[in-house]
Design a protein around this motif. Sequence first.
Motif, mmCIF file in Angstrom:
data_model
loop_
_atom_site.group_PDB
_atom_site.id
_atom_site.type_symbol
_atom_site.label_atom_id
_atom_site.label_comp_id
_atom_site.label_asym_id
_atom_site.label_seq_id
_atom_site.Cartn_x
_atom_site.Cartn_y
_atom_site.Cartn_z
ATOM 1 N N ARG A 142 0.717 -1.107 0.029
ATOM 2 C CA ARG A 142 -0.030 0.094 -0.026
ATOM 3 C C ARG A 142 1.024 1.150 -0.244
ATOM 4 O O ARG A 142 2.009 1.248 0.133
ATOM 5 N N ASP A 143 0.398 2.569 -0.299
ATOM 6 C CA ASP A 143 1.064 3.491 -0.395
ATOM 7 C C ASP A 143 1.040 4.275 1.089
ATOM 8 O O ASP A 143 2.119 4.889 1.392
ATOM 9 N N LYS A 144 0.269 4.075 1.892
ATOM 10 C CA LYS A 144 0.187 4.800 3.132
ATOM 11 C C LYS A 144 0.347 3.815 4.283
ATOM 12 O O LYS A 144 -0.459 2.841 4.290
ATOM 13 N N SER A 189 6.080 -0.674 -3.562
ATOM 14 C CA SER A 189 6.257 -0.138 -2.275
ATOM 15 C C SER A 189 6.499 -1.236 -1.360
ATOM 16 O O SER A 189 6.096 -1.348 0.150
ATOM 17 N N PHE A 219 7.795 3.142 2.959
ATOM 18 C CA PHE A 219 6.877 4.306 2.756
ATOM 19 C C PHE A 219 7.961 5.550 2.634
ATOM 20 O O PHE A 219 8.718 5.507 3.378
ATOM 21 N N ASN A 220 7.240 6.444 1.747
ATOM 22 C CA ASN A 220 8.180 7.739 1.579
ATOM 23 C C ASN A 220 7.974 8.775 2.769
ATOM 24 O O ASN A 220 7.111 8.700 3.483
#
Length: 220
Positions: A142-144, A189, A219-220
């Motif tokens: 996932r992104d977040k 990710s 995660f960024n």
Amino acid sequence: MYSFPKQDDIINAVLRGIKTAKTNFTFWTADELYLSYAPPKFLTIHVSQEIAKLQNAPEIFIDATIADILRCSLPKRDAFREFMKNKYLTQDVMSLALDERFEHKTDNDSITRVVMSIKNGVRNVQEEYKNEVEKICKMIDRDKKEDSTLDYGIFAFYLDISNSARKKSQKRLNEILESFDEIILNHKSLKSSFRGGDINTIENIGEWCVGCYIIEPTFN
């Protein structure tokens, strides 16, 4: 207050569990190598027992369904059907799911943190194993961070070969891990790491090893 065990503690317990399964199977059968002949869930039960010994042990669920894992890890309990549809996930089970331990107020407030696939007799690159890794990837990618409570997934395995095998354990292990790494590259990710893999040689009989392939989000 309950604190979920550290990743290192979980992974060490998984490795200990499989090695204990090997020791017990050898003791009970006098078969020095082929733990791969053990009954279904033999490894899973031993791994569960080792995790249960940890301080602040998590709640442990054997053969947890994908639907239940997602229901207990996504922000909304009823989002699992849409999630499965979007990720092309079909109903299946994972060897183990590890949940946070707390006093439950209902039968619907569990929080899943780790998913695990445990396989015996892993000797070659097979679609079955690649599918298990892909399944874990889809569940945790996932992104977040807040989009799921899943911290990481583990593909844990036992590998054994006889001394007559032309392809030795290290080469087999390298090929298996390379096939898993290729899957990770398709998920922007995610990252992976590997623990274990020490090759044990039984003179005139064969080789065996235990490993944990760990998949976790970035995660960024």
